[in-house]
Design an enzyme around this catalytic site. Structure first.
Site, PDB file in Angstrom:
ATOM      1  CB  CYS A  82      -0.900  -0.021   1.239  1.00 28.91           C
ATOM      2  SG  CYS A  82      -1.755   1.527   1.569  1.00 28.91           S
ATOM      3  CD1 TRP A  88      -6.076  -3.441   4.998  1.00 29.14           C
ATOM      4  CD2 TRP A  88      -4.434  -4.403   3.832  1.00 29.14           C
ATOM      5  NE1 TRP A  88      -5.797  -2.629   3.923  1.00 29.14           N
ATOM      6  CE2 TRP A  88      -4.789  -3.187   3.187  1.00 29.14           C
ATOM      7  CE3 TRP A  88      -3.412  -5.182   3.276  1.00 29.14           C
ATOM      8  CZ2 TRP A  88      -4.168  -2.746   2.028  1.00 29.14           C
ATOM      9  CZ3 TRP A  88      -2.782  -4.733   2.116  1.00 29.14           C
ATOM     10  CH2 TRP A  88      -3.160  -3.531   1.502  1.00 29.14           C
ATOM     11  CB  THR A 132      -7.369   2.202   5.925  1.00 25.89           C
ATOM     12  OG1 THR A 132      -7.355   2.992   7.129  1.00 25.89           O
ATOM     13  CG2 THR A 132      -8.706   2.379   5.226  1.00 25.89           C
ATOM     14  CE1 TYR A 180      -5.666   3.169  -4.751  1.00 27.62           C
ATOM     15  CE2 TYR A 180      -3.991   4.893  -4.723  1.00 27.62           C
ATOM     16  CZ  TYR A 180      -4.395   3.599  -4.408  1.00 27.62           C
ATOM     17  OH  TYR A 180      -3.522   2.750  -3.777  1.00 27.62           O
TER      18      TYR A 180
END
Length: 324
Positions: free
Chosen positions: A49, A82, A116, A180
């Protein structure tokens, strides 16, 4: 990966990042209930990431490895969380949890937003303190000073903060998030608009960096860290997967040299894992890449070629030293 993949591109819609983060700060004075304390907190940061990669770089540049431990989720995840699939038994060895979501629920049992990275977890409670990635790295530079290594660089120098904040704001909206906005565009119109904004900003950066080695000032700052994590992913994923394909990074002479300069600087390239980066984007975003096939390219040998940026002057670490 579970059978339930996330949805990233909504037909007809412009991509709009949810920025409702947990904004609690860890401070030297503990004013928000979480004082700086070596050994207490664990940084959860997937190498795949770009937002998490920032925190890994800053932690390493400042020498905070002994003060803040790190947990590394695997590169792929489902829409739920995650996961710690790289660790033995699929469980983080310090927190004892298989999913990062467990630490968010320990903070708020009703937590319903995105799970996140990066996130900082209080190991005494197992609960997330913050996932506010932008403030997090600035606090590592300012609030954690007593734990910086000798010779650590000043990544957020007071004299440059006004200019830095303006540059970083534009880099975030137009480049970091701009790729993005292209990749997750839900219509031709929203994609075209996002594409134009992205390349306007990249042309601005190409011009700005033609005459100076670093984004702001003559040493590495947080501004460089924030731009680098997007540039290092550009040819591997954003150019093709996100359709940011006017040019490759390798076809932009200034930005390509600038990115190589940083990549070859201790603390930058040694935090990058291209295999994890490609696996994350091409496998996780099944609505964009339904086959889940991960491309073998691009050739990465060029990252180690001479960049020639030393001729612009500048001192990477100022009066300090590179990390070991």
């Amino acid at each position: 990966m579970s059978n339930e993949d996330g949805v990233y591109s909504v037909p007809g819609k412009e991509f709009d990042r949810d920025t409702r983060y947990i904004t609690t700060r860890i401070t030297a004075d503990g004013s928000e209930g979480f004082p700086v304390e070596a050994g207490r907190y664990r940084l959860i940061a997937a190498r795949a990431c770009p937002w998490a990669n920032r925190s890994i770089i800053v932690r390493r540049l400042l020498g905070l490895e002994d003060a803040i431990s790190i947990g590394l989720p695997g590169p792929t995840h489902d829409k739920d969380s995650w996961t710690f699939d790289l660790d033995p038994g699929g469980v983080d060895p310090v927190l004892g949890i298989p999913r990062l979501k467990d630490a968010f629920l320990a903070r708020d049992p009703e937590y319903a937003r995105g799970i996140t990275v990066p996130a900082i977890v209080d190991t005494t409670t197992g609960a997330v303190v913050t996932n506010d990635f932008a403030q997090m790295t600035l606090d590592l530079s300012t609030e954690w000073r007593e734990h910086h290594r000798p010779g650590a660089p000043d990544l957020y120098p007071e004299a440059l903060r006004e200019e830095m904040d303006a540059v970083m704001r534009r880099v975030y909206t137009e480049v970091n998030n701009g790729v993005y906005r292209c990749g997750f565009a839900g219509s031709q119109e929203t994609y075209d608009s996002a594409y134009d904004r992205l390349w306007t900003a990249l042309d601005w950066l190409e011009e700005r960096l033609a005459g100076q080695r670093y984004l702001v000032g003559d040493t590495i700052t947080e501004a460089d860290v924030r731009l680098f994590t997007t540039l290092v992913r550009f040819d591997a994923v954003y150019h093709g997967h996100f359709k940011c394909n006017r040019s490759k990074l390798t076809e932009m002479p200034v930005l390509w040299a600038y990115a190589r300069d940083l990549f070859q600087t201790p603390g930058f390239g040694d935090t990058v894992d291209f295999d994890q980066i490609k696996a994350h984007y091409y496998v996780v975003h099944r609505d964009i890449n339904p086959s889940g096939i991960v491309p073998q390219g691009p050739d990465l040998a060029g990252w180690f070629s001479d960049h020639g940026r030393e001729s612009l002057g500048g001192r990477p670490f100022g009066d300090g030293t590179p990390p070991a």
